[in-house]
Design a protein around this motif. Sequence first.
Motif, PDB file in Angstrom:
ATOM      1  N   ARG A  38       0.884  -0.990   0.193  1.00 44.53           N
ATOM      2  CA  ARG A  38       0.041  -0.026   0.103  1.00 44.53           C
ATOM      3  C   ARG A  38       1.039   1.131  -0.009  1.00 44.53           C
ATOM      4  NH1 ARG A  38      -2.692  -1.246   4.462  1.00 44.53           N
ATOM      5  NH2 ARG A  38      -3.952  -2.353   3.389  1.00 44.53           N
ATOM      6  N   GLY A  39       1.979   1.173   0.746  1.00 39.71           N
ATOM      7  CA  GLY A  39       2.848   2.451   0.659  1.00 39.71           C
ATOM      8  C   GLY A  39       3.868   2.413  -0.455  1.00 39.71           C
ATOM      9  N   ALA A  40       3.611   1.640  -1.268  1.00 40.95           N
ATOM     10  CA  ALA A  40       4.723   1.592  -2.564  1.00 40.95           C
ATOM     11  C   ALA A  40       4.101   2.155  -3.636  1.00 40.95           C
ATOM     12  CB  ALA A  40       5.300   0.210  -2.735  1.00 40.95           C
ATOM     13  N   SER A  41       4.486   2.869  -4.775  1.00 38.75           N
ATOM     14  CA  SER A  41       3.800   3.061  -5.871  1.00 38.75           C
ATOM     15  C   SER A  41       4.080   2.230  -6.960  1.00 38.75           C
ATOM     16  CB  SER A  41       4.487   4.368  -6.335  1.00 38.75           C
ATOM     17  OG  SER A  41       4.478   5.493  -5.313  1.00 38.75           O
ATOM     18  N   VAL A  42       4.997   1.464  -7.066  1.00 39.29           N
ATOM     19  CA  VAL A  42       5.384   0.562  -8.073  1.00 39.29           C
ATOM     20  C   VAL A  42       6.089  -0.807  -7.499  1.00 39.29           C
ATOM     21  CG1 VAL A  42       6.745   0.160 -10.084  1.00 39.29           C
ATOM     22  CG2 VAL A  42       5.769   2.482  -9.440  1.00 39.29           C
ATOM     23  N   ILE A  43       5.900  -1.808  -7.975  1.00 42.73           N
ATOM     24  CA  ILE A  43       6.816  -3.207  -7.307  1.00 42.73           C
ATOM     25  C   ILE A  43       7.730  -3.318  -8.490  1.00 42.73           C
ATOM     26  CG2 ILE A  43       6.457  -5.489  -6.878  1.00 42.73           C
ATOM     27  CD1 ILE A  43       4.816  -3.649  -4.928  1.00 42.73           C
ATOM     28  N   PRO A  66       1.593  -1.118 -10.475  1.00 42.87           N
ATOM     29  CA  PRO A  66       2.350  -1.695 -11.859  1.00 42.87           C
ATOM     30  C   PRO A  66       3.448  -2.232 -11.431  1.00 42.87           C
ATOM     31  CG  PRO A  66       2.506   0.987 -11.335  1.00 42.87           C
ATOM     32  CD  PRO A  66       1.730   0.338 -10.162  1.00 42.87           C
ATOM     33  N   VAL A  67       4.154  -3.098 -12.187  1.00 44.89           N
ATOM     34  CA  VAL A  67       5.307  -3.823 -11.952  1.00 44.89           C
ATOM     35  C   VAL A  67       6.500  -3.562 -12.927  1.00 44.89           C
ATOM     36  CG1 VAL A  67       4.045  -5.694 -10.798  1.00 44.89           C
ATOM     37  CG2 VAL A  67       4.554  -5.799 -13.180  1.00 44.89           C
ATOM     38  N   ILE A  68       7.651  -3.705 -12.450  1.00 41.42           N
ATOM     39  CA  ILE A  68       8.756  -3.419 -13.329  1.00 41.42           C
ATOM     40  C   ILE A  68       9.463  -4.885 -12.815  1.00 41.42           C
ATOM     41  CG2 ILE A  68      10.917  -2.373 -13.835  1.00 41.42           C
ATOM     42  CD1 ILE A  68       9.662   0.190 -12.859  1.00 41.42           C
TER      43      ILE A  68
END
Length: 145
Positions: A38-43, A66-68
């Motif tokens: 929840r605290g992250a913008s992107v994984i 979103p994922v990278i």
Amino acid sequence: MPHYNNIDSISEDLFDKIKSGEVISYLGLVNDVKPYIRGASVIVLPSYYGEGVPRCLLEGMAMGRPVITCNSVGCRETVTDLPDNRNGFLIPVRDIAALAGSMMHYLSNPTDIILNGRNGRLFAERKFDVNLVNAQMLKIMKVAS
């Protein structure tokens, strides 16, 4: 802790830096990942270890992130780059410039974080829903469902 007999492991010095917070915030073992996702913008998971679909990517997608990740077995199955459905970026294995470029994209285009996250959630629902996966397995195994 690094696996010293693994050729792909990180050095003990780098692991110590990670734990100290000099490089990244190392959380160690946690019982509930939801507050951190929840605290992250992107994984971001630049893994090239072929082991199936990483749970952390599925969890991030389920929470609309979103994922990278790398274009490697298991990881590549979590990203669609169709223009209207993009949910993240697949980067070539061990390509630091591509990894940094993908992260910079989200820093420079914060609205893509929301759009790609929503696309990822929808993609996860369509591709990884346990009920759909189980029904497909039963069909493949020719077991009545």
